[in-house]
Design a protein around this motif. Structure first.
Motif, short mmCIF file in Angstrom:
data_model
loop_
_atom_site.label_atom_id
_atom_site.label_comp_id
_atom_site.label_asym_id
_atom_site.label_seq_id
_atom_site.Cartn_x
_atom_site.Cartn_y
_atom_site.Cartn_z
N TYR A 249 0.74 -1.22 0.49
CA TYR A 249 0.17 -0.41 -0.31
C TYR A 249 1.23 0.91 0.03
CZ TYR A 249 -4.78 1.42 0.99
OH TYR A 249 -6.10 2.76 0.55
N GLN A 274 1.91 -2.69 4.76
CA GLN A 274 2.04 -1.47 5.31
C GLN A 274 3.62 -1.13 4.20
OE1 GLN A 274 -0.16 1.02 6.74
NE2 GLN A 274 0.94 2.04 4.78
N TYR A 292 4.66 6.16 1.77
CA TYR A 292 3.95 6.23 2.65
C TYR A 292 2.10 6.64 2.69
CZ TYR A 292 3.14 4.19 7.23
OH TYR A 292 2.49 2.85 8.16
N GLU A 294 -1.24 5.17 4.85
CA GLU A 294 -1.65 4.58 6.17
C GLU A 294 -3.00 3.36 5.40
OE1 GLU A 294 -0.92 3.64 9.10
OE2 GLU A 294 -0.01 4.80 9.09
N ILE A 295 -3.24 2.35 4.97
CA ILE A 295 -3.93 0.97 4.51
C ILE A 295 -5.77 1.56 5.59
CG2 ILE A 295 -4.89 -1.07 4.34
CD1 ILE A 295 -2.20 -2.07 5.16
N PRO A 312 -6.79 -2.44 9.02
CA PRO A 312 -5.65 -2.45 10.07
C PRO A 312 -7.05 -2.04 11.79
CG PRO A 312 -5.88 -0.56 8.21
CD PRO A 312 -6.64 -1.76 7.99
#
Length: 465
Positions: A249, A274, A292, A294-295, A312
Motif C-alpha cells: 500500500y 503496509q 507512505y 496508511e491502509i 488495520p
C-alpha cells in the motif's frame, strides 16, 4: 499501569482494567468519579475497587527463556525459508533493501548452494526424530523459497525440492511455497504445478498502482507480470488456484480500485501490506516518506470474510481480543511450551518458534525481517549445522533486559507486536502513554459500537494456525 476510563464517540463510558484484562461499560457518573479520584461514596466504584478492577498492574518481566526453550522451538518449527539469491530482476523504488532503509542492508550478494540447503534439511530430519509424540495432528512443514527473486536460482530450487521429497520428516506433509515477482513464473510453470507450489506474488494492483515496481532498466514491470499471470491462469488452472497476491500500500493505492482489479482479472482478493516506515538515517528517507500511506479499506468491503483482517482497525481489535485474553494459542507447540504462556518485554517471538530463515551463505536467523548483524546459527565449513541454544537464549535475554524498562511503562505492553530485532537501536516507535492508549481504546470501541457484529465476524471467520 493504571486503570483507564475512556469515552466513545457516542458518549458512552468504559473502564479498561489492566489488572483484570477486561473492558467494562460504566455509568458516566462513575467515569467522572474515577477521573476525580473521589469515589468513596459511589457504590458502583466501591464494588469495582473491592473486586480488583481499579488496581494498578505491574508486569512481571522476570521471565527469561532457556536453551531448552530454543531447542523446543526448533523441534516444533513448521517452516524453513531459503534465501535463494540476493539478486533481483526488478528494482522496486520502495524495496526494503534500497537506500530508503538501513536495517535491512547488511547482506552480501550471492546465491544459495544445494550443499548448504542439504545440511539444513538433513539436520531438521534428525531433530524432528527426537520430537516427543503428543498424539496431536502434525502440521504441514513448509519449505519456502525467498530472494531477491528466487526463480533466478531455479536449478537449486529444483534440487532442493526433489531431494526433500525423498526425506522422512516424521509424518509431516511437505508443502513448497515461494514469494516471487512473477517475472519468470511462465518459464517454470510445469515444475511449480507438478510440485503443487503455494505461491505469493507481489503485485500492487493495476498499472497505476503498480508503477513503483520497476525493472532494473527503470521500466514499469506491470505488463510483463500481467501477461505471465494471464498465461498461468489460462494454461495452469491448478497452479493458479494456489496463487495468492500481496499488494504493498503506497500513496498511489486506492483500495476499492485495487480490489476491483484483482477480483475482475483474477477472481481473488489480495492481502495488503503496509510500506515499511523508513529509517531516519537512511539515504533516501524522504523518498520513502513520500510514498507512505496508511491502509484504508471501505467498510462494506473489509467486512467480507477474505478481507476482514486487511483492515488495520480490525487487526487491532483482533489483537486485543486474543492477546488480552491470555487463552490464545497459535499451534500445538505453544500448548506444551511454558514460555509461550509467559509475559516478557516486547512482542518478539521466541527464536525459531515460527520459522528458520537460511541466508544464501548458510547463516540462520529467526526470520527474514530482522537485523543480520550476528547469525543465530550457521552451516560451517565442514557442512555441519551449528546452533548454540545457550548462546541464543543469552542473546535473547540480554535484549529483554534492555527493553524491560521501556516496556514496563508502555500501556500497549499486553498487546505488543513489536519485534526488537527489527530495530537498530532501543528506540521504540510503538510505545504508548496512558493518554495515547486511551485514544486507541476510544477509537476501537467507537468502531465496535458502530459495527457491533465485528467481534462475532472475527470469531467466526478468523482461524488461528
Amino acid at each position: 499501569m493504571e486503570a483507564i476510563t475512556f469515552k466513545t464517540e457516542s458518549g458512552n463510558s468504559y473502564l479498561y482494567s489492566p489488572a483484570r484484562k477486561v473492558v467494562i461499560p460504566i455509568p458516566q457518573h462513575a467515569d467522572e468519579g474515577l477521573l476525580s479520584d473521589n469515589f468513596s461514596n459511589n457504590d458502583f466504584l466501591v464494588i469495582l475497587e473491592k473486586e480488583g478492577y481499579l488496581e494498578n498492574f505491574d508486569s512481571d518481566y522476570s521471565v527469561r527463556i532457556s536453551a531448552k526453550d530454543i531447542e523446543n522451538s526448533i523441534r516444533d518449527v513448521s517452516q524453513v525459508v531459503f534465501e535463494m539469491t540476493t539478486a533481483c530482476n526488478l528494482k522496486c523504488e520502495y524495496c526494503c533493501y534500497s537506500d530508503g532503509y538501513t536495517v535491512f542492508q547488511k547482506r552480501r550478494n550471492g546465491k544459495l548452494e544445494f550443499s548448504t540447503a542439504k545440511v539444513v534439511l538433513d539436520s531438521l530430519v534428525e531433530i524432528f526424530k527426537s520430537k516427543v509424540a503428543t498424539g496431536l495432528r502434525s502440521e504441514p512443514f513448509a519449505i519456502s523459497f525467498y530472494g531477491g527473486e528466487p526463480l533466478m536460482n531455479f536449478p537449486i530450487i529444483k534440487e532442493i525440492v526433489e531431494y526433500a521429497e525423498l526425506l522422512n520428516f516424521e509424518g509431516k506433509e511437505i508443502v513448497f511455497t515461494m514469494t516471487t515477482n512473477a517475472v519468470l513464473i511462465d518459464k517454470f510453470a510445469d515444475f511449480l504445478c507438478k510440485h503443487k507450489f503455494r505461491i505469493l506474488i507481489s503485485l500492487d494492483g493495476n498499472k497505476k498502482h503498480d508503477s513503483y515496481r520497476k525493472t532494473v532498466s527503470g521500466k514499469e514491470s506491470f505488463d510483463i507480470v500481467y501477461k505471465n499471470l494471464k498465461y498461468i491462469q489460462k494454461n495452469y488452472p491448478t497452479l493458479f488456484s494456489y496463487i495468492r497476491f500481496n499488494a504493498v500500500y503506497t500513496n498511489k493505492s486506492e483500495a476499492r480500485d485495487i480490489l476491483n482489479f484483482f477480483m475482475t482479472e483474477f477472481g481473488k482478493y489480495p492481502q495488503f501490506s503496509q510500506l515499511h516506515k523508513p529509517d531516519l538515517a537512511a539515504k533516501e528517507v524522504d523518498k520513502i516518506k513520500s510514498m507512505y500511506k496508511e491502509i484504508e479499506i471501505p467498510y462494506e468491503l473489509c467486512m467480507q470474510k477474505d478481507l476482514i483482517l486487511e483492515s488495520p482497525i480490525h487487526k487491532r481489535i483482533f489483537e486485543f481480543c486474543t492477546k488480552l485474553s491470555g487463552h490464545t494459542y497459535h499451534d500445538e507447540g505453544e500448548l506444551s511450551n511454558d514460555i509461550f504462556r509467559s509475559n516478557y518485554p516486547t512482542g518478539t517471538c521466541v527464536p525459531f518458534s515460527k520459522r528458520i530463515f537460511v541466508t544464501f551463505e548458510g547463516n540462520l536467523f529467526p526470520c527474514e525481517k530482522i537485523n543480520r548483524d550476528i547469525p543465530w546459527g550457521y552451516v560451517d565449513s565442514s557442512e555441519r549445522l551449528i546452533i548454540n541454544a545457550s548462546t541464543i537464549a543469552e542473546r535473547f535475554n540480554s535484549m529483554l533486559d534492555k527493553y524491560e524498562r521501556i516496556c514496563s511503562t508502555c500501556y500497549l505492553q499486553q498487546c505488543c507486536t513489536k519485534c526488537a530485532f527489527q530495530s537498530a537501536d532501543l528506540n521504540c516507535d510503538n510505545k504508548k502513554s496512558k493518554e495515547q492508549f486511551r485514544n486507541i481504546l476510544s477509537k476501537i470501541y467507537s468502531y465496535i459500537e458502530k459495527h457491533p457484529d465485528i467481534v462475532n465476524l472475527l470469531k467466526e471467520n478468523v482461524v488461528l494456525k
